[in-house]
Design a protein around this motif. Structure first.
Motif, PDB file in Angstrom:
ATOM      1  N   HIS A 189     -13.902   7.164  28.120  1.00 37.73           N
ATOM      2  CA  HIS A 189     -15.150   7.859  28.402  1.00 37.73           C
ATOM      3  C   HIS A 189     -16.310   7.371  27.531  1.00 37.73           C
ATOM      4  N   ILE A 190     -15.992   6.556  26.527  1.00 34.58           N
ATOM      5  CA  ILE A 190     -17.025   6.059  25.617  1.00 34.58           C
ATOM      6  C   ILE A 190     -17.594   4.757  26.163  1.00 34.58           C
ATOM      7  N   GLU A 191     -18.883   4.742  26.378  1.00 35.46           N
ATOM      8  CA  GLU A 191     -19.542   3.547  26.903  1.00 35.46           C
ATOM      9  C   GLU A 191     -20.211   2.780  25.770  1.00 35.46           C
ATOM     10  N   GLY A 192     -20.474   1.507  26.026  1.00 38.05           N
ATOM     11  CA  GLY A 192     -21.223   0.721  25.061  1.00 38.05           C
ATOM     12  C   GLY A 192     -22.593   1.338  24.854  1.00 38.05           C
ATOM     13  N   VAL A 193     -23.166   1.139  23.684  1.00 42.37           N
ATOM     14  CA  VAL A 193     -24.462   1.741  23.383  1.00 42.37           C
ATOM     15  C   VAL A 193     -25.550   1.146  24.269  1.00 42.37           C
ATOM     16  N   GLN A 194     -26.594   1.912  24.491  1.00 45.50           N
ATOM     17  CA  GLN A 194     -27.733   1.449  25.278  1.00 45.50           C
ATOM     18  C   GLN A 194     -28.765   0.862  24.329  1.00 45.50           C
ATOM     19  N   THR A 218     -25.064 -11.076   8.349  1.00 48.26           N
ATOM     20  CA  THR A 218     -26.456 -11.480   8.176  1.00 48.26           C
ATOM     21  C   THR A 218     -27.436 -10.983   9.232  1.00 48.26           C
ATOM     22  N   LEU A 219     -26.980 -10.322  10.281  1.00 41.42           N
ATOM     23  CA  LEU A 219     -27.914  -9.813  11.276  1.00 41.42           C
ATOM     24  C   LEU A 219     -28.722  -8.664  10.678  1.00 41.42           C
ATOM     25  N   PRO A 220     -29.992  -8.541  11.034  1.00 40.90           N
ATOM     26  CA  PRO A 220     -30.787  -7.423  10.515  1.00 40.90           C
ATOM     27  C   PRO A 220     -30.233  -6.102  11.023  1.00 40.90           C
ATOM     28  N   LEU A 221     -30.389  -5.065  10.211  1.00 45.98           N
ATOM     29  CA  LEU A 221     -29.876  -3.741  10.549  1.00 45.98           C
ATOM     30  C   LEU A 221     -31.006  -2.802  10.960  1.00 45.98           C
ATOM     31  N   PRO A 222     -30.862  -2.099  12.083  1.00 50.25           N
ATOM     32  CA  PRO A 222     -29.790  -2.242  13.068  1.00 50.25           C
ATOM     33  C   PRO A 222     -30.089  -3.341  14.075  1.00 50.25           C
ATOM     34  N   SER A 223     -29.045  -3.885  14.668  1.00 50.01           N
ATOM     35  CA  SER A 223     -29.150  -4.862  15.756  1.00 50.01           C
ATOM     36  C   SER A 223     -28.192  -4.452  16.864  1.00 50.01           C
ATOM     37  N   TYR A 224     -28.545  -4.830  18.080  1.00 49.96           N
ATOM     38  CA  TYR A 224     -27.662  -4.574  19.222  1.00 49.96           C
ATOM     39  C   TYR A 224     -27.012  -5.895  19.638  1.00 49.96           C
ATOM     40  N   LYS A 262     -12.857  -8.859  28.255  1.00 47.68           N
ATOM     41  CA  LYS A 262     -13.509  -7.563  28.142  1.00 47.68           C
ATOM     42  C   LYS A 262     -14.761  -7.678  27.274  1.00 47.68           C
ATOM     43  N   GLU A 263     -15.778  -6.876  27.600  1.00 49.95           N
ATOM     44  CA  GLU A 263     -17.016  -6.925  26.835  1.00 49.95           C
ATOM     45  C   GLU A 263     -17.610  -5.536  26.675  1.00 49.95           C
ATOM     46  N   THR A 264     -18.406  -5.364  25.629  1.00 49.90           N
ATOM     47  CA  THR A 264     -19.106  -4.112  25.386  1.00 49.90           C
ATOM     48  C   THR A 264     -20.304  -4.390  24.493  1.00 49.90           C
ATOM     49  N   ILE A 265     -21.141  -3.384  24.312  1.00 51.35           N
ATOM     50  CA  ILE A 265     -22.326  -3.516  23.456  1.00 51.35           C
ATOM     51  C   ILE A 265     -22.169  -2.581  22.272  1.00 51.35           C
ATOM     52  N   VAL A 266     -22.431  -3.097  21.080  1.00 52.42           N
ATOM     53  CA  VAL A 266     -22.322  -2.304  19.856  1.00 52.42           C
ATOM     54  C   VAL A 266     -23.633  -2.358  19.086  1.00 52.42           C
ATOM     55  N   ARG A 267     -23.785  -1.403  18.201  1.00 50.69           N
ATOM     56  CA  ARG A 267     -24.959  -1.341  17.318  1.00 50.69           C
ATOM     57  C   ARG A 267     -24.509  -1.711  15.911  1.00 50.69           C
ATOM     58  N   VAL A 268     -25.075  -2.772  15.361  1.00 56.88           N
ATOM     59  CA  VAL A 268     -24.700  -3.253  14.027  1.00 56.88           C
ATOM     60  C   VAL A 268     -25.496  -2.491  12.970  1.00 56.88           C
ATOM     61  N   ASN A 269     -24.786  -1.775  12.100  1.00 57.37           N
ATOM     62  CA  ASN A 269     -25.462  -1.015  11.037  1.00 57.37           C
ATOM     63  C   ASN A 269     -24.782  -1.162   9.682  1.00 57.37           C
ATOM     64  N   ASP A 270     -23.941  -2.208   9.543  1.00 61.84           N
ATOM     65  CA  ASP A 270     -23.161  -2.363   8.317  1.00 61.84           C
ATOM     66  C   ASP A 270     -22.990  -3.844   7.988  1.00 61.84           C
ATOM     67  N   ASP A 298     -17.070  -7.051  12.311  1.00 63.22           N
ATOM     68  CA  ASP A 298     -16.128  -5.965  12.096  1.00 63.22           C
ATOM     69  C   ASP A 298     -16.481  -4.853  13.075  1.00 63.22           C
ATOM     70  N   LEU A 299     -15.597  -4.542  13.971  1.00 61.80           N
ATOM     71  CA  LEU A 299     -15.859  -3.534  14.986  1.00 61.80           C
ATOM     72  C   LEU A 299     -15.390  -2.151  14.531  1.00 61.80           C
ATOM     73  N   SER A 300     -16.085  -1.125  14.971  1.00 59.23           N
ATOM     74  CA  SER A 300     -15.596   0.230  14.732  1.00 59.23           C
ATOM     75  C   SER A 300     -14.288   0.410  15.499  1.00 59.23           C
ATOM     76  N   TYR A 301     -13.535   1.445  15.146  1.00 65.99           N
ATOM     77  CA  TYR A 301     -12.267   1.699  15.839  1.00 65.99           C
ATOM     78  C   TYR A 301     -12.494   1.823  17.345  1.00 65.99           C
ATOM     79  N   ALA A 302     -13.523   2.591  17.742  1.00 64.63           N
ATOM     80  CA  ALA A 302     -13.775   2.811  19.174  1.00 64.63           C
ATOM     81  C   ALA A 302     -14.102   1.505  19.888  1.00 64.63           C
ATOM     82  N   ALA A 303     -14.953   0.683  19.263  1.00 62.60           N
ATOM     83  CA  ALA A 303     -15.327  -0.592  19.885  1.00 62.60           C
ATOM     84  C   ALA A 303     -14.127  -1.523  19.978  1.00 62.60           C
ATOM     85  N   ALA A 304     -13.313  -1.554  18.923  1.00 62.70           N
ATOM     86  CA  ALA A 304     -12.115  -2.401  18.931  1.00 62.70           C
ATOM     87  C   ALA A 304     -11.116  -1.930  19.985  1.00 62.70           C
TER      88      ALA A 304
END
Length: 266
Positions: A50-55, A120-126, A136-144, A155-161
């Motif tokens: 039920h969890i979708e990639g971030v918009q 090295t990506l600026p925070l936050p980045s999509y 398989k593919e999804t969209i994540v928000r980089v904040n770490d 490094d993916l969050s548990y949900a993204a992984a």
């Protein structure tokens, strides 16, 4: 899977409010901040169907977590313009050990969110992440920040992984692609962005402070101005709209010899 130490995470949060010291270390250290010595998945794994990639949406870069840094003798330079950025390598994931603790930009890590860490990506980045092993593919928000194992790029969050089917294998070959969302005209008009100045010195001798003002303006290629306060004159640099630029100029000022210089938010 290496992470920033809790001291550095705590520093990143405080950076939004004050100036602190940076300390970095790997997650393999025996840091009592974490209840778990090793990272694990949730005790009762949940379905992430039920969890979708971030918009993706426009977000200004955070004040914390976007400064160049050095870890274990290696320097990392944060990317200023990530447009068109693509990268291939291994993805890893992090979960319960870090759940509820601060990320590098001062947010709270939620292993059930679709988030990630990058060096090295600026925070936050999509970022769009594609698992090259299964398509398989999804969209994540980089904040770490992380991971710091050789060859690992995200490094993916548990949900993204879980979404990408990386949990069982631990790592996966992936391609990541930054998604840029430009600020709309309406957002530009509605948003009031903060401006910053740097106070370098204060002196009752106007002629001396004016001379210093001209010298620093030419040497650093920045605007300068004086602010009269009672019988003193404060030498100010700026204003700057970009916090990262402000910090870079502050470092230069301190290297010149003005160690007491500091940033002021307008």
């Amino acid at each position: 899977m290496n992470r920033f130490s809790s001291h550095y995470r705590h520093y990143q949060a405080l950076l939004c409010f004050t100036v602190g010291l940076v300390a970095l270390a790997g997650c393999s250290s025996s840091d009592s901040r974490y209840e778990l010595a090793d990272d694990v998945a949730p005790s009762s794994p949940i379905s992430v169907d039920h969890i979708e990639g971030v918009q993706p949406k426009y977000e200004p870069y955070s004040l914390g977590g976007n400064k160049n840094y050095t870890l274990r003798g290696k320097s990392y330079k944060v990317i200023k313009d990530p447009a068109g950025f693509k990268e291939r390598g291994q993805a890893s994931w992090y979960g319960k050990k870090f759940h509820g603790h601060l990320t590098s930009n001062g947010e709270v890590y939620d292993m059930y969110s679709m988030s990630a860490a990058h060096k090295t990506l600026p925070l936050p980045s999509y970022v769009k992440v594609t698992n090259l092993n299964n398509g398989k593919e999804t969209i994540v928000r980089v904040n770490d920040r992380g991971p710091f194992h050789e060859g690992r790029i995200i490094d993916l969050s548990y949900a993204a992984a879980k979404k990408l089917d990386v949990i069982k294998t631990g790592t996966a070959n992936v391609e990541i692609e930054v998604i840029i969302v430009e600020r709309s005209t309406s957002q530009h008009k509605a948003e009031k962005h903060p401006e910053y100045t740097i106070q370098v010195a204060a002196s009752p001798h106007k002629d001396r402070i004016e001379t210093l003002s001209k010298e620093l303006g030419q040497k650093l290629a920045v605007d300068t101005f004086l602010t009269p306060i009672n019988s003193n004159y404060r030498l100010m640099l700026g204003p700057f709209k970009d916090y990262k630029q402000t910090q870079d100029v502050l470092e230069q000022v301190k290297k010149i010899g003005y160690s007491s210089a500091f940033v002021k938010k307008m």
